[in-house]
Design an enzyme around this catalytic site. Structure first.
Site, PDB file in Angstrom:
ATOM      1  N   CYS A 191       0.810  -1.227   0.000  1.00  0.00           N
ATOM      2  CA  CYS A 191       0.000   0.000   0.000  1.00  0.00           C
ATOM      3  C   CYS A 191       0.844   1.277   0.000  1.00  0.00           C
ATOM      4  CB  CYS A 191      -0.973  -0.011   1.167  1.00  0.00           C
ATOM      5  SG  CYS A 191      -2.034  -1.452   1.139  1.00  0.00           S
ATOM      6  N   HIS A 247      -3.162   6.909   2.365  1.00  0.00           N
ATOM      7  CA  HIS A 247      -3.629   5.611   1.868  1.00  0.00           C
ATOM      8  C   HIS A 247      -5.020   5.362   2.440  1.00  0.00           C
ATOM      9  CE1 HIS A 247      -4.104   1.511   0.929  1.00  0.00           C
ATOM     10  NE2 HIS A 247      -3.826   1.054   2.145  1.00  0.00           N
ATOM     11  N   ASN A 276     -10.180  -0.402   0.290  1.00  0.00           N
ATOM     12  CA  ASN A 276      -8.722  -0.283   0.261  1.00  0.00           C
ATOM     13  C   ASN A 276      -8.220  -0.887  -1.054  1.00  0.00           C
ATOM     14  OD1 ASN A 276      -5.973  -0.666   0.565  1.00  0.00           O
ATOM     15  ND2 ASN A 276      -6.096  -1.406   2.669  1.00  0.00           N
TER      16      ASN A 276
HETATM   17  N1  ACO Z   1     -18.051  -8.241  10.383  1.00  0.00           N
HETATM   18  C1  ACO Z   1     -18.445  -8.416  11.644  1.00  0.00           C
HETATM   19  N2  ACO Z   1     -17.608  -8.606  12.667  1.00  0.00           N
HETATM   20  C2  ACO Z   1     -16.291  -8.624  12.387  1.00  0.00           C
HETATM   21  C3  ACO Z   1     -15.802  -8.450  11.084  1.00  0.00           C
HETATM   22  C4  ACO Z   1     -16.739  -8.260  10.057  1.00  0.00           C
HETATM   23  N3  ACO Z   1     -16.374  -8.073   8.764  1.00  0.00           N
HETATM   24  N4  ACO Z   1     -14.446  -8.513  11.117  1.00  0.00           N
HETATM   25  C5  ACO Z   1     -14.097  -8.707  12.389  1.00  0.00           C
HETATM   26  N5  ACO Z   1     -15.204  -8.789  13.165  1.00  0.00           N
HETATM   27  C6  ACO Z   1     -15.295  -9.027  14.593  1.00  0.00           C
HETATM   28  C7  ACO Z   1     -14.082  -9.775  15.120  1.00  0.00           C
HETATM   29  O1  ACO Z   1     -14.254 -11.171  14.927  1.00  0.00           O
HETATM   30  C8  ACO Z   1     -14.100  -9.390  16.576  1.00  0.00           C
HETATM   31  O2  ACO Z   1     -15.058 -10.188  17.242  1.00  0.00           O
HETATM   32  P1  ACO Z   1     -14.770 -10.712  18.733  1.00  0.00           P
HETATM   33  O3  ACO Z   1     -14.663  -9.481  19.570  1.00  0.00           O
HETATM   34  O4  ACO Z   1     -15.980 -11.534  18.998  1.00  0.00           O
HETATM   35  O5  ACO Z   1     -13.498 -11.487  18.642  1.00  0.00           O
HETATM   36  C9  ACO Z   1     -14.626  -7.959  16.563  1.00  0.00           C
HETATM   37  O6  ACO Z   1     -15.248  -7.779  15.271  1.00  0.00           O
HETATM   38  C10 ACO Z   1     -13.528  -6.924  16.718  1.00  0.00           C
HETATM   39  O7  ACO Z   1     -12.429  -7.288  15.880  1.00  0.00           O
HETATM   40  P2  ACO Z   1     -11.139  -6.412  15.775  1.00  0.00           P
HETATM   41  O8  ACO Z   1     -10.205  -6.992  14.748  1.00  0.00           O
HETATM   42  O9  ACO Z   1     -10.592  -6.106  17.125  1.00  0.00           O
HETATM   43  O10 ACO Z   1     -11.805  -5.087  15.170  1.00  0.00           O
HETATM   44  P3  ACO Z   1     -11.163  -3.691  14.915  1.00  0.00           P
HETATM   45  O11 ACO Z   1     -11.981  -2.646  15.517  1.00  0.00           O
HETATM   46  O12 ACO Z   1      -9.676  -3.681  15.158  1.00  0.00           O
HETATM   47  O13 ACO Z   1     -11.367  -3.536  13.339  1.00  0.00           O
HETATM   48  C11 ACO Z   1     -10.128  -3.699  11.320  1.00  0.00           C
HETATM   49  C12 ACO Z   1     -10.785  -4.456  12.445  1.00  0.00           C
HETATM   50  C13 ACO Z   1     -11.180  -2.924  10.550  1.00  0.00           C
HETATM   51  C14 ACO Z   1      -9.464  -4.710  10.386  1.00  0.00           C
HETATM   52  C15 ACO Z   1      -9.084  -2.728  11.901  1.00  0.00           C
HETATM   53  O14 ACO Z   1      -8.242  -3.392  12.786  1.00  0.00           O
HETATM   54  C16 ACO Z   1      -8.248  -2.090  10.834  1.00  0.00           C
HETATM   55  O15 ACO Z   1      -8.729  -1.298  10.072  1.00  0.00           O
HETATM   56  N6  ACO Z   1      -6.946  -2.383  10.820  1.00  0.00           N
HETATM   57  C17 ACO Z   1      -6.058  -1.805   9.859  1.00  0.00           C
HETATM   58  C18 ACO Z   1      -6.309  -2.439   8.539  1.00  0.00           C
HETATM   59  C19 ACO Z   1      -5.520  -1.814   7.479  1.00  0.00           C
HETATM   60  O16 ACO Z   1      -5.301  -0.632   7.451  1.00  0.00           O
HETATM   61  N7  ACO Z   1      -5.087  -2.670   6.566  1.00  0.00           N
HETATM   62  C20 ACO Z   1      -4.502  -2.292   5.394  1.00  0.00           C
HETATM   63  C21 ACO Z   1      -3.095  -1.784   5.495  1.00  0.00           C
HETATM   64  S1  ACO Z   1      -2.563  -1.505   3.938  1.00  0.00           S
HETATM   65  C22 ACO Z   1      -1.977  -2.862   3.096  1.00  0.00           C
HETATM   66  O17 ACO Z   1      -0.801  -2.986   2.946  1.00  0.00           O
HETATM   67  C23 ACO Z   1      -2.900  -3.892   2.517  1.00  0.00           C
END
Ligand code: ACO
Length: 329
Positions: free
Chosen positions: A123, A256, A286
């Site tokens: 990214c 990004h 993304n």
């Molecule tokens: N729908 C419903 N529930 C979900 C989903 C979904 N799609 N995905 C995860 N959950 C649940 C999890 O299972 C978890 O449940 P639990 O509490 O029962 O275990 C709960 O939601 C919370 O999960 P977290 O992973 O802690 O959620 P968080 O608030 O951290 O959000 C996310 C997750 C959106 C992925 C966030 O961490 C994020 O945006 N991280 C950065 C991602 C990013 O920027 N990636 C790209 C970088 S660039 C590249 O190089 C590709």
């Protein structure tokens, strides 16, 4: 332009391309429900800011998307493909293992001869590629470059993993970066730390005629989130210092487009009003290396980013890689 004048690089045109198929959260949630996986429009919007993404048609490749984005950028710059003397494509979803997607784009543009290569920094790929093109222009190795970010991330998603498959989309963005007497690109700041390679990766590879390992994207979302917020602020401050500018000089921040919470967090740390933040993650998801040039093109064509504006581009992604570019449009 004279031989003695210092050479700078400027963006003279932008373009982008989104595949026709737009997939809303509700549509994706229904597809996942059919596989016994629960998610919802509300969860995706609240945690990420994403409402929809575009997915490429089965026969559409990164080079197809890159080609259209490049054509739009060339048109905006008033240039013909034959005037381009450098093509760089940032991608993590290339058409083939080799040759590079850049050489395929070159051929599809109907030109030959100029150097063409890919940059792989996930990214952060576009800010890496832009920095490389700027450096080649400043040394006189190139005068008119095409810098493209193009991805078909839908190909490497695991649709049984709701923590990742709802986040990504396909698309391409491109700029024409040309030699200039006036500074356009003011400074850049690039970093990588391979100690974090496992928190965001697609670990599979091709070996002995077969795919070895898992070829779908894996991510420790919370770990990526935490690191991204930290390095984006550091890199923003570093690039401002290198350019001798301050945060009040920024007209537009184009980070990004991964997650609205990361983007707004970065803007707040820089004390930027949120209306200076360009947001396309809601409609594009993304798109990895494509996200920054796509957002830049949307902002240019929408009349928000104008000639003379100071724009900060910021990338962060797998590797871990991160960086920022400050430029005057
Ligand atoms: N729908 C419903 N529930 C979900 C989903 C979904 N799609 N995905 C995860 N959950 C649940 C999890 O299972 C978890 O449940 P639990 O509490 O029962 O275990 C709960 O939601 C919370 O999960 P977290 O992973 O802690 O959620 P968080 O608030 O951290 O959000 C996310 C997750 C959106 C992925 C966030 O961490 C994020 O945006 N991280 C950065 C991602 C990013 O920027 N990636 C790209 C970088 S660039 C590249 O190089 C590709």
């Amino acid at each position: 332009m004279t031989g003695v004048a210092p050479r700078f690089s400027r963006i003279t045109g932008t373009g982008s391309m989104l595949p026709a198929r737009r997939v809303t959260n509700a549509e994706l949630a229904a597809q996942l429900a059919a596989r016994g996986i629960e998610t919802s429009d509300e969860w995706i919007i609240e945690r990420t800011g994403i409402r929809a993404r575009h997915f490429a048609a089965p026969e559409q490749t990164a080079s197809d998307l890159a080609l259209e984005a490049a054509r739009h950028a060339l048109e905006a710059a008033g240039r013909k493909a034959g005037e381009i003397d450098l093509i760089i494509v940032a991608t993590s979803t290339p058409d083939m293992v080799f040759p590079s997607t850049a050489t395929i784009v070159q051929h599809k543009l109907g030109v030959a001869g100029c150097p063409a290569f890919d940059v792989q920094a996930v990214c952060s790929g576009f800010v890496y590629a832009l920095t490389v093109a700027d450096a080649l222009i400043r040394t006189g190795s190139a005068r008119r470059s095409l810098v493209i970010g193009a991805e078909v991330f839908s190909r490497i998603l695991d649709f049984d993993d709701r923590t990742t498959c709802v986040l990504f989309g396909d698309g391409a963005g491109a700029v024409v970066l040309e030699a200039s007497d006036r500074p356009g690109l003011l400074a850049s700041d690039l970093h990588a730390d391979g100690a974090y390679r496992d928190i965001l990766c697609t670990p599979g590879t091709v070996s002995g005629g077969r795919v070895l390992g898992d070829p779908t994207l894996k991510m420790d979302g919370p770990a990526v989130f935490k690191l991204a917020v930290k390095v984006l602020e550091e890199s923003a401050r570093a690039v401002l210092a290198k350019a001798g500018r301050s945060d009040t000089d920024i007209d537009w921040l184009i980070p990004h487009q991964a997650n609205i919470r990361i983007m707004q967090g970065t803007a707040r740390k820089l004390k930027l009003p949120l209306d200076k933040l360009i947001v396309t993650v809601d409609e594009h998801g993304n798109t990895s290396a494509a996200s920054i040039p796509l957002a830049l093109d949307v902002a240019m064509r929408g009349g928000r980013v104008r000639a003379g504006d100071t724009v900060m581009l910021e990338g962060v992604g797998g590797g871990f890689t991160w960086g920022a570019v400050l430029l005057d449009m």
